[in-house]
Design a protein around this motif. Structure first.
Motif, PDB file in Angstrom:
ATOM      1  N   TRP A 201      43.034  49.468  38.797  1.00 16.30           N
ATOM      2  CA  TRP A 201      42.306  48.740  37.640  1.00 16.30           C
ATOM      3  C   TRP A 201      41.163  49.449  37.335  1.00 16.30           C
ATOM      4  CZ3 TRP A 201      42.216  43.414  40.716  1.00 16.30           C
ATOM      5  CH2 TRP A 201      43.271  42.685  40.520  1.00 16.30           C
ATOM      6  N   ASN A 202      40.603  50.224  38.429  1.00 20.49           N
ATOM      7  CA  ASN A 202      39.297  51.436  38.262  1.00 20.49           C
ATOM      8  C   ASN A 202      39.840  52.456  36.978  1.00 20.49           C
ATOM      9  OD1 ASN A 202      37.001  52.464  38.699  1.00 20.49           O
ATOM     10  ND2 ASN A 202      38.403  54.240  39.294  1.00 20.49           N
ATOM     11  N   ASP A 203      41.153  52.821  37.074  1.00 17.01           N
ATOM     12  CA  ASP A 203      41.522  53.796  36.138  1.00 17.01           C
ATOM     13  C   ASP A 203      41.543  52.982  34.736  1.00 17.01           C
ATOM     14  OD1 ASP A 203      41.873  55.840  37.980  1.00 17.01           O
ATOM     15  OD2 ASP A 203      44.159  55.456  38.044  1.00 17.01           O
ATOM     16  N   GLN A 204      41.972  51.759  34.627  1.00 20.76           N
ATOM     17  CA  GLN A 204      41.940  50.867  33.482  1.00 20.76           C
ATOM     18  C   GLN A 204      40.405  50.830  32.932  1.00 20.76           C
ATOM     19  OE1 GLN A 204      44.271  47.578  34.657  1.00 20.76           O
ATOM     20  NE2 GLN A 204      45.914  48.332  33.835  1.00 20.76           N
ATOM     21  N   ASN A 205      39.754  50.435  33.908  1.00 20.30           N
ATOM     22  CA  ASN A 205      37.961  50.187  33.408  1.00 20.30           C
ATOM     23  C   ASN A 205      37.514  51.534  32.932  1.00 20.30           C
ATOM     24  OD1 ASN A 205      38.319  47.468  34.194  1.00 20.30           O
ATOM     25  ND2 ASN A 205      37.049  47.843  36.205  1.00 20.30           N
ATOM     26  N   VAL A 206      37.850  52.469  33.534  1.00 21.83           N
ATOM     27  CA  VAL A 206      37.166  54.037  33.187  1.00 21.83           C
ATOM     28  C   VAL A 206      37.806  54.142  31.538  1.00 21.83           C
ATOM     29  CG1 VAL A 206      37.048  56.455  33.523  1.00 21.83           C
ATOM     30  CG2 VAL A 206      36.745  54.900  35.399  1.00 21.83           C
ATOM     31  N   ALA A 207      38.930  53.935  31.520  1.00 15.10           N
ATOM     32  CA  ALA A 207      39.653  54.047  30.143  1.00 15.10           C
ATOM     33  C   ALA A 207      38.940  53.386  29.091  1.00 15.10           C
ATOM     34  CB  ALA A 207      41.319  53.863  30.109  1.00 15.10           C
ATOM     35  N   ASP A 208      38.407  52.181  29.381  1.00 22.09           N
ATOM     36  CA  ASP A 208      37.723  51.378  28.379  1.00 22.09           C
ATOM     37  C   ASP A 208      36.539  51.541  28.399  1.00 22.09           C
ATOM     38  OD1 ASP A 208      40.123  49.810  28.120  1.00 22.09           O
ATOM     39  OD2 ASP A 208      39.609  48.178  29.573  1.00 22.09           O
ATOM     40  N   GLY A 209      35.770  52.645  29.084  1.00 25.63           N
ATOM     41  CA  GLY A 209      34.485  53.109  28.860  1.00 25.63           C
ATOM     42  C   GLY A 209      33.560  52.450  29.882  1.00 25.63           C
ATOM     43  N   LEU A 210      34.126  51.975  31.053  1.00 25.63           N
ATOM     44  CA  LEU A 210      33.109  50.929  31.926  1.00 25.63           C
ATOM     45  C   LEU A 210      32.793  51.806  32.960  1.00 25.63           C
ATOM     46  CD1 LEU A 210      35.214  47.595  31.890  1.00 25.63           C
ATOM     47  CD2 LEU A 210      33.101  48.248  30.764  1.00 25.63           C
ATOM     48  N   PRO A 211      31.770  51.406  33.742  1.00 28.92           N
ATOM     49  CA  PRO A 211      31.276  52.181  34.969  1.00 28.92           C
ATOM     50  C   PRO A 211      32.393  52.327  35.903  1.00 28.92           C
ATOM     51  CG  PRO A 211      29.618  50.600  34.231  1.00 28.92           C
ATOM     52  CD  PRO A 211      30.937  50.251  33.296  1.00 28.92           C
ATOM     53  N   LYS A 212      32.451  53.126  36.800  1.00 31.94           N
ATOM     54  CA  LYS A 212      33.663  53.493  38.010  1.00 31.94           C
ATOM     55  C   LYS A 212      33.080  52.595  39.041  1.00 31.94           C
ATOM     56  CE  LYS A 212      35.695  57.501  40.680  1.00 31.94           C
ATOM     57  NZ  LYS A 212      35.513  58.945  41.175  1.00 31.94           N
ATOM     58  N   LEU A 213      34.362  52.221  39.629  1.00 31.98           N
ATOM     59  CA  LEU A 213      34.290  51.429  40.873  1.00 31.98           C
ATOM     60  C   LEU A 213      34.066  52.283  42.180  1.00 31.98           C
ATOM     61  CD1 LEU A 213      34.970  48.766  42.480  1.00 31.98           C
ATOM     62  CD2 LEU A 213      37.539  49.291  42.369  1.00 31.98           C
ATOM     63  N   ASP A 214      33.072  52.003  42.916  1.00 33.94           N
ATOM     64  CA  ASP A 214      32.934  52.780  44.163  1.00 33.94           C
ATOM     65  C   ASP A 214      33.610  52.220  45.365  1.00 33.94           C
ATOM     66  OD1 ASP A 214      31.975  54.432  45.974  1.00 33.94           O
ATOM     67  OD2 ASP A 214      29.850  53.473  45.872  1.00 33.94           O
ATOM     68  N   LEU A 215      34.661  52.896  45.774  1.00 33.04           N
ATOM     69  CA  LEU A 215      35.567  52.399  46.776  1.00 33.04           C
ATOM     70  C   LEU A 215      34.963  52.878  48.329  1.00 33.04           C
ATOM     71  CD1 LEU A 215      39.302  52.742  45.690  1.00 33.04           C
ATOM     72  CD2 LEU A 215      37.634  50.651  45.680  1.00 33.04           C
ATOM     73  N   ALA A 216      34.711  51.923  49.127  1.00 31.84           N
ATOM     74  CA  ALA A 216      34.124  52.130  50.631  1.00 31.84           C
ATOM     75  C   ALA A 216      35.220  52.036  51.490  1.00 31.84           C
ATOM     76  CB  ALA A 216      32.932  51.307  50.702  1.00 31.84           C
ATOM     77  N   TYR A 217      35.385  53.096  52.307  1.00 32.59           N
ATOM     78  CA  TYR A 217      36.125  53.067  53.476  1.00 32.59           C
ATOM     79  C   TYR A 217      35.491  53.017  54.637  1.00 32.59           C
ATOM     80  CZ  TYR A 217      39.091  54.429  49.754  1.00 32.59           C
ATOM     81  OH  TYR A 217      39.834  54.440  48.591  1.00 32.59           O
TER      82      TYR A 217
END
Length: 325
Positions: A201-217
């Protein structure tokens, strides 16, 4: 005290702190912790003895199909992860014995196969290492079927795979679709299908020009809940059973979205995992289907409040989550 022991105690204390908020105490263990608690109408047995565990009789025709080395040993060696929150896998009141729905599924299968369970604990990634090395026969630990995993392992399904987005109770965040995740800091366990879904979903969002998702582990489930409570993350994506239990028990968070573990791609399922083509998955699947057909399977899920995630059929190697990329 060893690091593993400290982590185990921390997880157990958090789980029992959660449970202490509930009503319905019925007994005490040696450490003084209540051994039975109720939430949402379900009474949970927290004792190491697990006298309320659902069992089944051996079915000779199925047991005879178990590989000879396992039959002669008399045990089904199972690996599983342990978190701080019921009902999947957690420590009993003795801080040593692993209990939960995944353990009970393992015992149900073993009963029908005429075996005893030898349960080993490991973090999520190490479960696979143990199977690869032959150190365990199977993983029963909320494992989702994926196409990538099917290249190395066999699966016998036993539960629907639902995941949830859990956020702080005071959060004003409204989830609509994947775009709602843009720019958020989300906790997720490495190597899980939840992570795979969020990365996609993050890859799709970035391709749409949206801010990157920050994953926390983090290292342990309780670490995610502490981060959530302190607002160090905006949300946590994890197994729906644990999320729903945590929300009901603690009351400091809420679930704002629930999906199939595959997103919109397909109806994901949880399965017992074995090494590919080792002869064990056939009898395991038959044992699960026998339990489904004869009612003991539903009793196990209902026992842990998971009746809504039951499957009508155990399937071997069904379509799984697609490969990344």
């Amino acid at each position: 005290m060893s690091l593993a022991r400290r982590r185990r105690r921390t997880g157990a204390l958090i789980a029992l702190t959660v449970l202490s908020l509930l009503t319905g105490a019925c007994g005490k263990g040696d450490g003084g912790a209540s051994e039975t608690r109720a939430v949402n109408g379900i009474t949970y047995d927290l004792s190491p003895e697990q006298s309320t565990r659902i069992h089944a009789d051996k079915v000779d025709s199925i047991a005879a199909q178990v590989p000879a080395a396992i039959r002669q040993r008399g045990t089904l060696v199972v690996s599983g992860s342990v978190g701080a929150t019921p009902p999947l896998g957690f420590y009993a009141t003795d801080d040593r014995t692993v209990i939960g729905s995944e353990v009970d599924i393992a015992w149900l299968v073993a009963d029908i196969l005429g075996l005893k369970v030898d349960h080993r604990t490991a973090d999520f990634a190490q479960n696979f290492v143990k199977v690869d090395s032959g150190g365990v026969d199977a993983i029963v630990s909320n494992i989702t079927v994926t196409e990538e995993r099917k290249e190395k392992y066999d699966f016998a399904t036993y539960r629907l795979d639902n995941v949830s987005l859990e956020v702080p109770k005071d959060s004003d965040w409204t989830y609509t679709d994947r775009k709602s995740l843009a720019g958020k800091r989300i906790g997720v366990t490495s190597g899980t299908n939840q992570e795979q879904l969020l990365v996609k979903w993050n890859d799709q969002n970035v391709a749409d020009g949206l801010p990157k998702l920050d994953l926390a582990y983090y290292q342990q489930n309780n670490d995610y809940y502490l981060a959530l409570a302190s607002h160090r993350i905006d949300g946590y994506v994890g197994p729906n059973p644990s999320a729903q239990y945590h929300v009901a028990a603690v009351g400091q968070s809420k679930v704002i979205a629930t999906w199939s573990g595959a997103g919109d791609a397909l109806r994901a399922e949880i399965a017992v995992l074995t090494k590919k083509d080792n002869g064990l998955i056939g009898p395991v699947q038959q044992a699960l289907q026998y339990a489904i057909d004869h009612g003991t399977y539903q009793k196990v899920l209902d026992h842990w409040g998971l009746g809504g995630e039951a499957v009508k059929q155990s399937r071997i190697d069904p379509p799984g989550l697609p490969k990344r990329g």
